[in-house]
Design an enzyme around this catalytic site. Sequence first.
Site, PDB file in Angstrom:
ATOM      1  N   GLU A   1       0.857  -1.208   0.000  1.00  0.00           N
ATOM      2  CA  GLU A   1       0.000   0.000   0.000  1.00  0.00           C
ATOM      3  C   GLU A   1       0.883   1.244   0.000  1.00  0.00           C
ATOM      4  O   GLU A   1       0.677   2.178   0.773  1.00  0.00           O
ATOM      5  CB  GLU A   1      -0.906  -0.005   1.229  1.00  0.00           C
ATOM      6  CG  GLU A   1      -1.671  -1.326   1.385  1.00  0.00           C
ATOM      7  CD  GLU A   1      -2.681  -1.318   2.524  1.00  0.00           C
ATOM      8  OE1 GLU A   1      -3.874  -1.341   2.239  1.00  0.00           O
ATOM      9  OE2 GLU A   1      -2.267  -1.268   3.703  1.00  0.00           O
TER      10      GLU A   1
ATOM     11  N   CYS B   1     -10.761   0.751   7.288  1.00  0.00           N
ATOM     12  CA  CYS B   1     -10.281   2.024   7.818  1.00  0.00           C
ATOM     13  C   CYS B   1     -10.897   3.226   7.099  1.00  0.00           C
ATOM     14  O   CYS B   1     -11.024   4.303   7.679  1.00  0.00           O
ATOM     15  CB  CYS B   1      -8.765   2.094   7.700  1.00  0.00           C
ATOM     16  SG  CYS B   1      -8.121   1.517   6.128  1.00  0.00           S
TER      17      CYS B   1
END
Lengths: 658, 658
Positions: free
Chosen positions: A328, A427
Site C-alpha cells: 500500500e 479504515c
Amino acid sequence: MSGTTTSALHPRDDRTTASPTGSVRLETRPVIAPVSPRSGALRPLGLDEVRIVGGFWAERQEKNGRATLQHCLDWMTRLGWIANFDRVASGAQFEHAGREFSDSEIYKLLEALAWESARSGDEWAEQTFVDLSARVVAAQQSDGYLNTNFGSAGQQPRYVDLEWGHELYCAGHLIQAAVARARTHGRDSFVDAAIRLADHICDTFGQGKIERVCGHPEIEPALVELSRVTGDARYLDQARLFVSRRGHGTLADIELGAAYFQEDEPVRDAEVLRGHAVRALYLAAGAVDLAVEDDDAGLLSAVRTQWGNTVAKRTYLTGGMGSRHEGEAFGDDFELPSDRAYSETCAGVGSLMLSWRLLLADGDPRYADLMERTLYNVIATSPDQNGTAFFYVNPLRRSLPGLPASLDAPSVRAASSLRAPWFEVSCCPSNVARTIASVAAYVATVSSDGVQLHQFMPAEITTSLPDGEPVRLSVATEYPANGRVEVTVDSDAGREWTLSLRVPHWAEGHAVLTVDGARSVVEGRVASVTRQFAAGDRVTLEIPVEPRITVPDPRIDALRGSVAVELGPLVLCAESTDLREADSLATLAVPIDATLTRIGNDTVELAGSLSTYDESEWPYGPEHLARTTDNDTVTLIPYHRWAERGPSTMRVWLPVRH
Amino acid sequence: MSGTTTSALHPRDDRTTASPTGSVRLETRPVIAPVSPRSGALRPLGLDEVRIVGGFWAERQEKNGRATLQHCLDWMTRLGWIANFDRVASGAQFEHAGREFSDSEIYKLLEALAWESARSGDEWAEQTFVDLSARVVAAQQSDGYLNTNFGSAGQQPRYVDLEWGHELYCAGHLIQAAVARARTHGRDSFVDAAIRLADHICDTFGQGKIERVCGHPEIEPALVELSRVTGDARYLDQARLFVSRRGHGTLADIELGAAYFQEDEPVRDAEVLRGHAVRALYLAAGAVDLAVEDDDAGLLSAVRTQWGNTVAKRTYLTGGMGSRHEGEAFGDDFELPSDRAYSETCAGVGSLMLSWRLLLADGDPRYADLMERTLYNVIATSPDQNGTAFFYVNPLRRSLPGLPASLDAPSVRAASSLRAPWFEVSCCPSNVARTIASVAAYVATVSSDGVQLHQFMPAEITTSLPDGEPVRLSVATEYPANGRVEVTVDSDAGREWTLSLRVPHWAEGHAVLTVDGARSVVEGRVASVTRQFAAGDRVTLEIPVEPRITVPDPRIDALRGSVAVELGPLVLCAESTDLREADSLATLAVPIDATLTRIGNDTVELAGSLSTYDESEWPYGPEHLARTTDNDTVTLIPYHRWAERGPSTMRVWLPVRH
C-alpha cells in the site's frame, strides 16, 4: 455548540501547566477543529467559526451525518468490533472480532461523532458518542492500557508485536477522538480515559523504557494534539521520542522492507515520502505538529521538502497517493500507473492532514491547492451517493468491469470495481466520516493580517483576528460548477485588514477580482483586498472553470502519450456507461486537436474519434495499425461520480492519437 | 550415461501395469528428459540423444554444472535447510529452518543433479545426488509422508494448511526429482521413496478422502510424470482428481483472491492464465500432461486457449510473465508495467514447462518461439556470469540504482537491483539449475515424418524415428550472434524423411534455406527438406539477425510512445553504465527515425539524442517542454547481460520523440 463562541490564537501562557491526571485543566478557549498549533503563519478556525451553508460539501456533510455514521455503527456492531470492548470489560476470555486494529475504527467513528455533534448539534450523534465512548472506557485497564486485541485473558501480551500489532496506532486514534471531544464538548470520562492511556504510554515508552516505535504511526500527531489540549508537555516529549526514534531500526526487518513503516531513514533526513502511504503521511503530519510546537525549523523544513518531492513526483492527478498495491506504498519517482493506482482513500485523508498542517505553518497556497484536489477527487470519490458504500482504493483506470460488492459481508479492501459497504480492513469509511464532518475547519484561517479563504463553498464565517478585531463574512458561490465566489463582509471593521482568496494554480493569471465594481486580473496565487471593511462590502473572485487539457510529465511511463481533461478542481473521466459500446474504452484514442464542450454543471463532451486495433497473437511487432471511426463524442464526468451506475470500465487518462 | 542408448515413442502397451509398491517395474526405454508424453505431434529426445557441443548454452551448462549446483548446495547446507531432514529422521523436536517450502529447494537441486549427472557424467553430481537423496529418504515416515515442516514433534499436523503449507507442492518436486533419477539412472531408494510418497498422497487425497487441492500446484504434473515412469494409472487418476477439483472452492478465501491459486475457475473453463504466475503455469503444465494421457481434447484446447490469450495480452517482450508484485501475479490484459514487472525467473521456468508440453502436443512453432524468447531473456538473465548470483524478479526498467545484494545473508526476493547469491524465498536458483542442466531436451524432436529442430545451438543429435529409422545430425551455428544454422546429416537414411527447422516469427519471410547450393526464401514458419538423406548432406538456414525496432500494442498503457530494440532472439536494453551521465536514462528519448548499427556480437549502437525536462512542482499541466541535446549515440546491450557492472539504471523500452 453555540455559534457565538469565539476563539483566538492561544499563546503558550494561556495554557494550563502540566498536572497529574485527575487535576487536568483543559484549554479554556479551544479551537474547535482537528489541528490547533501553538504558532504558525495562520490560525485555524473552529467549527463554531465557519459554518458551511450549502453546496457540494454541505450535501456531503448532510449525507455523512444522516447515513454514514449510522452505517459505520451498524457494521461495527454487527461484526462484533464494538462488543470486543464489552468482553474485555467483562474479563472473560473471548475471541477478538475483526483485525488487530479494529479498535481504531470505533475511535475514528467517535471522532466523527464528536465533530458531527458540534457541527450540527445532532442529538443522535451526541447520545451515540456518550453511549459508545462509555463502552470503550469500561474496557480500560487499571493502569491505563486499552486495547481489545492484546493483554486480556487468552490473548498475546501487550507490546510483543510492535511491527504489526497497531496498539499505539489504535491508542493514537482514541486520543484523537478525545481531542475532538475535549474541543467540542470539554472534559468527560472519555477524555480522562485518553489522558490515562497517554500517561500509560509515556510510562511504558519513555526514555529508558521500551525505546521503540509502533509499526503504524498515528500516536505522534495524537500526543502532540493532546499536549495542546491539556497543556501537558509530557505528551509532547513522548511524541518527540517517537518521531526521533523512527528510522533507527527499532522495528524488526520485514519482507516489505524497512521503508514500509518509515524505518529506513530518520524523519529529519528523508527527502521524500516512501513506504506505506498512510503510515508515511500520518508520521509526517505528526512531525509537523512536533516541529511547530518545538520551533524546530530543521524538522519542519525536512517535511516541507518531503511534501514537495512527493507532490512533484509521487502523486496522482487526483491528489491520490500510493501507487503500489504491494505494501500500500508510494512507488519510486514517476511510478504512477493508472490501473494499479492504490491511491487509498485513507492516504487522501493523511494527505489532507499533512497539507493542512503545512498550510497553517507556512501559509503557502500550494498546500490548499493539493487539499482541494484531494477533497474533490479522493475524499468525495470514496462514498457513494447514499453515503453507505465506499472505495478503499481509487485507481485512475478500470480495465475490466467487476462485480458489485457483497451487501452482506465485508469486502476485500483493494476491490475497486464498485464501492463496497464495508471491508475486512475497514479504515476508510470512518476516516472519510471524520474528515467530512470536520471539513469546515479547512475553509478559512486568520492571521494578524486578516482572513484567508482557502476553499470555496457557501459559508458563514464569524471569528476575530488575533488582536480581538471581530470579523463576519458570508461566502456565496456555486463552486465548483461556477468559479464565481462572492464574499460579503457582514461587520464594520475597527481597523484595516486583508481579505485573501486563494487562486487555484490552474487559474493563475486568469482569475478576475472585482472590488467596488473595479475588475482586475489577479497576478500570482492570492487575490487580496486590504481596507477597513464596512458591512455590506463585497469582494468577488471569478475563477475560470472551463474544461482544460492536461498533459503528464514525460517521465511518467504509465501516462506517456495520454491526456486528461479537468474542469476547475474536478478531474474528469470517461466511463463505459456513457459509451455506445461497453468495451470500447480499451481502444479509445483522442485526436490531439479534440474539442471540449461543457454540457452541464460538471460534465464535458469531448469531440473525438474512437479507434480499434487488430488483435495480434504477440503484442510487440514492427507496427500496430489503428482503424479510426468517424468523428464521435465522448462524455466525460467527474471522477468522483464514476461507478454509480453499475459495473463499468473507466479511464482518466485518454491516449492521444497524433 | 551411454550416448549410444536410443529411445522410441513408447506405446501404452510398452509400459508396466499398475503394481503395488515394491514390485514396480519402470519404463524399459525411458526418454531421458523432463517430459515424456504417451502421444502427441512430436516425441521429445533425451539428453542421450541430443548433446550440446558449444556456444551460448554450452557455456551456461558448464557454469551451471561447475558453479551453480555447488553454490545451491552450500547455501542450503549453511541455512540448515538440508539438516531439517536429518532432524526429522532423528525424531527430535526442532525448529524448522527456512520457509515452509524449503524442502522443495533440495528436491529441485536433486533434479538438477540428476540431469547434470546424465548430461556430463560428472562424478561429483552423481555422488552428491546419492548422498543428498539418502538424507531425504531417511526423513520419510513409515506411511510414506515426507515433509520437514509438518507432522513432526512440535510441528503443525499434516495437511491443516493446504492454502499455504506447500506440502503437496514439495511432494511434487520430490517426485519430479525421482522421475529425473528414474529416467537417467533407473530405480533406486530415492525413486522408491517417491513412489511411497505418491501412494501416501493417493491414499490421503483420493476420492472420499481429503477432497481438496494444494495452494501451490506442482503435484499435478509430477503425478502424471510418475505414472509415465511407472506405468501406474493410480497416479494419473490422482492427478486428474487434483486438476478437476481446482476452481471449486476447496481452499479457503484469502485476501489476494481465489485467482491467486487458480481457485476462481475450473481449469477447463478458464480462458487465460491468472493469479500467481508460477502456480498458474505449473497447473497448466500439469493439465496438458493430463490431457495428453487422457486424450482429453477439451482440456487440451482450454489450456491452448489460455496460452494464446496469455501470450497475446499478459506477457512481456522478454517472455517474462507476471506483472504484479502483489500476489506475484498475472495482471489484467495489457497491464504490463516495465518498472514493476515481476516476471519471476520461476515463471519463466513454468512458461518453458507449459510451452514445451504444448509444442509436443501440437507441433506449433509459436510455442518454440516463446521458449526461445524466454530462454534468452529470462532464464539466461537470472544467473550472473559466474553462476552464483541470481535475479528473482526481472523488471524491464530499473529507475534507481540499488545497492549490491548481501553476500552473507539471503536477500528479499523482489530485490531487483543486482543479482543476489540467495533469497529468503530461494526458488529461482535451483529452478534455473534444473532447467539449464536439461536444456538439451528442448532442442529437437522427432515424429514419424522426421526430425524437427526447434532451438539453434551447436549440437550432435543421435536418435531414431518411431519406426526405428536411425538418424544422426550435427548442427553448427554461432546463433544468436549469427543467424546461419548448418545442419549436416551424418547417417545414410533407409527411407525418405523430413528435416524441419523453425523460422522465428520475427524472421518470417526473410529466412533463406540452402540445400545442395540452391537458395530459397522460406515461406511460413518452418523450413523443411524432405529426401532420403545421405551422410554428408548439408542443409543451411540463414536467419537474419539484424537489430530491429519493436513497437508495443497501443493498448499497453505502460509502453505507449516507446520502442524497444531487438537483435534476433535477444531483447536489448540501455544501461546507465554505458551512458555519459549516470542519471540520464530517466529522460532518454529516441527520435522516431533513429538508426541502429550493430557494433559487436550482441551489441547495437542507436544514434539518437537525449533530452531533459524542466523540473516542475506538479507533474501535470498544459504542456511539458523537452530540451533536446545534440545527436548522440546510445549503446544497447542484451537484457540478459545487464547489471553485471555494478548498480545501474536500465530500460528496455525507450520513449520516442515525435
